[in-house]
Design an enzyme around this catalytic site. Structure first.
Site: not given
Ligand code: CO
Length: 285
Positions: A91, A150, A158, A183, A271
């Site tokens: 991510d 997360h 998450h 992030e 992020e």
């Molecule tokens: Co994210």
């Protein structure tokens, strides 16, 4: 671990690719489709629909069907790309400045760099929040306090633990092999998001039987996303509006709202995904 490394690498390449597509007058829908196609061409799948959120929309904007949005001079665009390989997720996100907001972009990026440096075994998550907040404030901006990084697990974007963007007093320590997304979001506004309109981004909540045959058929398609978020535009069916309404009403699927800065401030984001003990996996090598 290999799948995580691979997902991270694809996410990084796609983010770089997407960044180059972000130009004044380009169509947001076309960029979204190209970015998602790139993920697949590199051997991954989207872990969630690409988020392309402009200006005071902090997150959770993806193209809807026939979206006519084009990028404008002055826009501040967050591009957030998630890739999965057999459920292992990379991510990452960056901000593209089509105007004059260089410092705001730098604030979240440098906050991320500082946070990554201390993301090690034994670090308390509040310490990560503290360095993010301090760096963003050095630039004269505020962190968005109710958006956070997360922990991730297989097929879970998450997975419980929150990585804050301010010192939230949470002394939970990072452990070896935790996979976390950090992030920071920086804003010239109040530093808080509120829920906006529906995003057309959904997640399967509760697989239960529904009577309507269109809804049933679309539910079977939705199951292909393994519980990860998906976009309504990914589903091809003339009956999908009806089916989605039924599924949402029956609480089979959940729609994420757009997240809007409460004072309509501009928002930037950066992020990376980090494996504790191994480092950042979403960096181009
Ligand atoms: Co994210």
């Amino acid at each position: 671990m290999d799948n995580w490394i691979k997902a991270g690498k694809i996410a990084a390449e796609v983010l770089e690719y997407g960044k180059k597509l972000m130009k004044v007058n380009e169509s947001l829908l076309e960029v979204a489709e190209k970015v998602e196609a790139k993920i697949i061409s590199l051997g991954g799948k989207p872990a969630f629909p690409v988020n392309i959120s402009a200006n005071y929309i902090a997150a959770h904007y993806t193209a809807y069907k026939d979206d006519k949005t084009r990028f404008n001079e002055g826009d501040l665009i967050k591009l957030d790309v998630g890739v999965h390989v057999n459920g292992a997720i990379g991510d990452n996100a960056l901000t593209i400045d089509l105007g004059n907001n260089e410092d705001l972009v730098k604030a979240s990026r440098e906050a991320l760099n500082e946070a990554v440096k201390i993301a090690k075994e034994g670090t308390e998550v509040r310490e990560i929040g503290y360095v993010i907040q301090s760096k963003i404030q050095e630039f004269g901006f505020s962190p968005v306090i109710n958006l956070s990084g997360h922990k991730m697990d297989l097929y879970k974007v998450h997975a419980g633990l929150t990585i804050p963007n301010y010192d939230n007093r949470d002394k939970t320590k990072l452990e070896k092999d935790f996979v976390i997304a950090i992030e920071p979001f920086a804003t010239d506004g109040e530093g808080k998001v509120i829920e906006g309109k529906g995003s057309d981004i959904f997640r399967l909540l509760n697989k239960k039987s529904v009577r309507n045959e269109h809804a049933r058929r679309i539910l079977r398609e939705i199951e292909k996303y393994d519980g990860l978020p998906f976009a309504k535009r990914w589903i091809n069916s003339p009956m999908k509006d009806l089916a989605f309404n039924i599924l949402e009403r029956e609480k089979v699927i959940h729609q994420y709202p757009q997240l809007i800065e409460s004072s309509r401030g501009l928002v930037s984001q950066a992020e990376h995904t980090v494996i504790i003990g191994k480092g950042v996996i979403t960096r181009l090598s």
